[in-house]
Design an enzyme around this catalytic site. Structure first.
Site, short mmCIF file in Angstrom:
data_model
loop_
_atom_site.label_atom_id
_atom_site.label_comp_id
_atom_site.label_asym_id
_atom_site.label_seq_id
_atom_site.Cartn_x
_atom_site.Cartn_y
_atom_site.Cartn_z
N GLN A 58 10.41 -4.03 -0.86
CA GLN A 58 11.22 -5.09 -1.44
C GLN A 58 10.50 -6.44 -1.42
O GLN A 58 10.46 -7.16 -2.41
CB GLN A 58 12.55 -5.21 -0.69
CG GLN A 58 13.44 -3.99 -0.83
CD GLN A 58 14.70 -4.12 0.02
OE1 GLN A 58 14.84 -5.05 0.82
NE2 GLN A 58 15.61 -3.18 -0.14
N GLY A 118 7.20 -8.32 -0.87
CA GLY A 118 6.21 -8.87 -1.77
C GLY A 118 4.80 -8.66 -1.27
O GLY A 118 4.53 -7.79 -0.45
N ARG A 120 1.56 -5.70 12.23
CA ARG A 120 1.35 -6.13 10.85
C ARG A 120 2.24 -7.31 10.50
O ARG A 120 3.45 -7.28 10.73
CB ARG A 120 1.67 -4.96 9.90
CG ARG A 120 1.62 -5.36 8.43
CD ARG A 120 1.99 -4.18 7.55
NE ARG A 120 3.40 -3.84 7.60
CZ ARG A 120 4.31 -4.33 6.77
NH1 ARG A 120 3.99 -5.21 5.85
NH2 ARG A 120 5.57 -3.93 6.86
N GLU A 168 7.99 -15.33 4.78
CA GLU A 168 8.51 -14.27 5.64
C GLU A 168 7.99 -14.48 7.06
O GLU A 168 7.19 -15.37 7.33
CB GLU A 168 8.11 -12.89 5.09
CG GLU A 168 8.75 -12.60 3.75
CD GLU A 168 8.40 -11.23 3.19
OE1 GLU A 168 9.04 -10.84 2.21
OE2 GLU A 168 7.50 -10.57 3.73
N ALA A 213 -1.98 1.88 -3.35
CA ALA A 213 -3.39 2.10 -2.99
C ALA A 213 -4.02 3.15 -3.90
O ALA A 213 -5.09 2.92 -4.49
CB ALA A 213 -3.50 2.51 -1.53
N SER A 223 0.83 -5.66 3.89
CA SER A 223 0.55 -4.24 3.66
C SER A 223 0.17 -3.96 2.22
O SER A 223 -0.83 -3.26 1.95
CB SER A 223 1.76 -3.39 4.06
OG SER A 223 2.94 -3.87 3.45
N HIS A 269 9.38 1.64 10.39
CA HIS A 269 9.08 1.09 9.07
C HIS A 269 7.62 1.24 8.67
O HIS A 269 7.32 1.53 7.51
CB HIS A 269 9.46 -0.39 9.05
CG HIS A 269 9.26 -1.08 7.74
ND1 HIS A 269 9.87 -0.67 6.58
CD2 HIS A 269 8.50 -2.17 7.41
CE1 HIS A 269 9.51 -1.46 5.58
NE2 HIS A 269 8.66 -2.38 6.06
N HIS A 315 11.22 -2.08 11.53
CA HIS A 315 11.77 -3.20 10.76
C HIS A 315 13.09 -3.61 11.39
O HIS A 315 13.94 -2.76 11.69
CB HIS A 315 11.99 -2.80 9.30
CG HIS A 315 12.16 -3.99 8.40
ND1 HIS A 315 13.29 -4.77 8.40
CD2 HIS A 315 11.32 -4.55 7.49
CE1 HIS A 315 13.15 -5.74 7.53
NE2 HIS A 315 11.96 -5.64 6.96
N ARG A 357 8.00 -9.38 13.41
CA ARG A 357 8.98 -8.31 13.41
C ARG A 357 9.17 -7.65 14.78
O ARG A 357 10.27 -7.23 15.11
CB ARG A 357 8.59 -7.25 12.38
CG ARG A 357 8.77 -7.72 10.96
CD ARG A 357 8.26 -6.71 9.97
NE ARG A 357 8.50 -7.17 8.60
CZ ARG A 357 8.08 -6.53 7.52
NH1 ARG A 357 7.39 -5.41 7.64
NH2 ARG A 357 8.35 -7.00 6.31
#
Length: 531
Positions: free
Chosen positions: A47, A49, A382, A118, A16, A387, A347, A240, A286
């Site tokens: 890790q 993407g 999320r 995912e 960001a 993110s 996480h 996570h 998640r």
């Protein structure tokens, strides 16, 4: 002697912060602060993407719907559409800056970006650089930032507090600058700026077990709170599901992409269990996967469960997950032939500094982007790989607003220098270490994956005492990085606890045994706490 004036002071150097710096540097003078080295950020360790609609069989509407579904009724639909629609543009912007995303061959031999899938996604839409996407993005952006003549980089500079007009006795509450600790010279400097952007990342070090690096101590959230900004939805902590369980592998994440490519979660006896919790099994969002693992660990009294992708060809595993494969092998775990022991860990924080669609906070002149912010994209949970997309999209949106705002923003006045005439060097550093440990332990025990009112009240009583202790300590001794982080962590802990207590339902990432169901009798509401 007056300190130099920057057009924009960016506190934080992840995706960001660096994206914002590059987007505005051609038309402004920019300072970027990094708490340690420029690339020691949450981004660097990401890790999985970046989610973006690039496949012909996918659609913007599908990505929007998946995000809304994951967010459990609390996403802002307008913000979701805005961010998702910027996905391809953000990926193209990164490609122009040399980010080496993984490619694949089409049936006709043409190359295109490889897309993985995912949890929560109904299509393959996650752009990645093998299993080290964050490293590739951060390294490429850092290279461009270091080369830009209008960007001054200040590594090992830890922001102490924002300076607002109200704090120095002027009218209004516009941000004017910041006090910043140079951790190598051990002096506090005064930075003046027309505008300030907080891009300090998350706050998961408030928990005992986390996938985050040590720098993730909620600094931006705490500084914004002290400056008068409202904070939203801090009860929604994403755990996570799969961190590597090993005494020598603190904070090492096993990417969700392992499950996306067919990895199965197993109990110690080798039996699968996710089918008993959700029809999507390993590809459920998640929060569902983390609670399922937590439930099975507590039911069986075991220390971990296992993630097994050894049924895939060894070459496939090594090529798709080279970083994870190498790290596991260092610990004598061969993921091509045996399952990986995993546990949930804190996480990502879906809440943060409340912002609008241009990343503006309640404090004039102050922006917040990335995990520090609560934009309305994530809602109560999320979705995977949204993110980094949020970081890139809101860096673009903030940059557009900053470029328009700068010409009408006056330079800040002279600011008072940092005063440490009434403090001494600490001879009680053990207090900082002890309080840090206490916060992280009671947050894990009482404000974790599954909550109750009784546990939350216990945590609230402890955090109130610690706030007093830390404030007294801060007032008597010279600041250090450890003390600054502790001071920020206790504010973050307090905000999480108070937010969790105020939500009388279970929704998304917030699950309480006292209110195990979602309240569908009234419209979903954000939890907003203002100073």
């Amino acid at each position: 002697m007056s300190s130099p004036i920057y057009d924009v002071l960016i506190i934080g150097s992840g995706a960001a912060g660096l994206s914002l710096a590059l987007r505005i540097a051609d038309r402004s003078r920019v300072a970027v602060l990094s708490k340690t080295t420029l690339t020691e950020t949450n981004t660097f360790y990401a890790q999985g993407g970046i989610s973006a609609v690039l496949d012909a069989e996918d659609s913007i509407e599908s990505h929007i719907q998946d995000t809304l579904n994951a967010g459990a009724g609390l996403c802002d639909p307008d913000i979701v559409r805005l961010v998702v629609s910027l996905g391809k543009e953000c990926i193209d912007w990164l490609l122009e800056r040399g980010v080496p995303f993984t490619e694949a061959n089409s049936e006709n031999g043409a190359q295109h970006l490889h897309l993985t899938r995912e949890g929560g996604h109904t299509h393959r839409r996650v752009v990645h650089a093998a299993d080290a996407t964050g490293r590739a993005v951060e390294s490429s952006l850092a290279q461009h930032v270091r080369a830009h003549p209008n960007i001054d980089i200040f590594e090992f500079h830890n922001a102490v507090d924002l300076i607002t007009a109200r704090k120095i006795g002027l009218e209004g509450n516009r941000v004017l600058g910041a006090y910043v600790l140079d951790t190598r010279a051990h002096v506090v400097k005064t930075f003046r700026a027309r505008l300030i952007a907080l891009a300090t990342g998350g706050a998961s070090k408030v928990y005992l077990y986390t996938s985050n690096p040590d720098i993730a101590t909620g600094d931006g959230i705490a500084m914004a709170w002290r400056a008068g900004a409202c904070i939203a939805n801090m009860e929604f902590i994403q755990f996570h599901p799969t961190c590597l369980y090993h005494p020598h592998a603190r904070s090492f994440l096993i990417s969700e992409a392992v499950r996306g490519e067919g990895g199965k979660l197993l109990l110690p006896d080798g039996s699968p269990f996710m089918h008993r919790f959700d029809p999507r099994e390993e590809l459920a969002p998640r929060d569902i996967v983390a609670r399922a693992i937590d439930h099975e660990m507590k039911r069986l009294g075991v220390d971990c469960v296992y993630l097994d992708i050894s049924h895939k060809p060894a070459d496939f595993i090594k090529s798709h997950f080279p970083t994870i494969y190498a790290r596991c092998l260092e610990l004598n775990i061969d993921m091509t032939s045996q399952p990986i022991p995993v546990v949930p860990a804190a996480h990502y924080i879906c809440g943060g500094v409340r912002t609008d669609h241009r990343a503006r906070t309640d404090v004039p002149g102050l922006y917040a982007i990335g995990e520090t912010a609560c934009t309305g994209l994530h809602g109560a949970n999320r979705m995977a790989s949204n993110s980094l997309l949020e970081c890139l999209a809101f860096a673009k949106l903030a940059a557009e607003d900053i470029v328009m705002t700068l010409p009408e923003t006056p330079p800040p006045p002279d600011l008072p220098e940092w005063d440490e005439s009434k403090v001494t060097d600490s001879d009680e550093e053990v207090v900082v270490a002890h309080n840090w440990d206490e916060i992280r332990r009671f947050m894990w025990d009482y404000v974790g994956i599954v909550r109750t009112n009784k546990r939350l009240q216990r945590a609230l009583r402890r955090v109130e005492l610690l706030k007093q202790e830390i404030a007294e300590y801060y007032g008597n001794f010279r600041v250090t990085s450890d003390l600054l982080e502790l001071r920020n962590l206790v504010i973050v802990a307090d905000l999480i606890i108070r937010s969790a207590l105020s939500r009388k339902e279970s929704r998304g990432l917030h699950f309480t045994l006292d209110y195990p169901h979602t309240n569908d009798n009234e419209p979903p509401r954000d939890t907003v706490i203002c100073p």
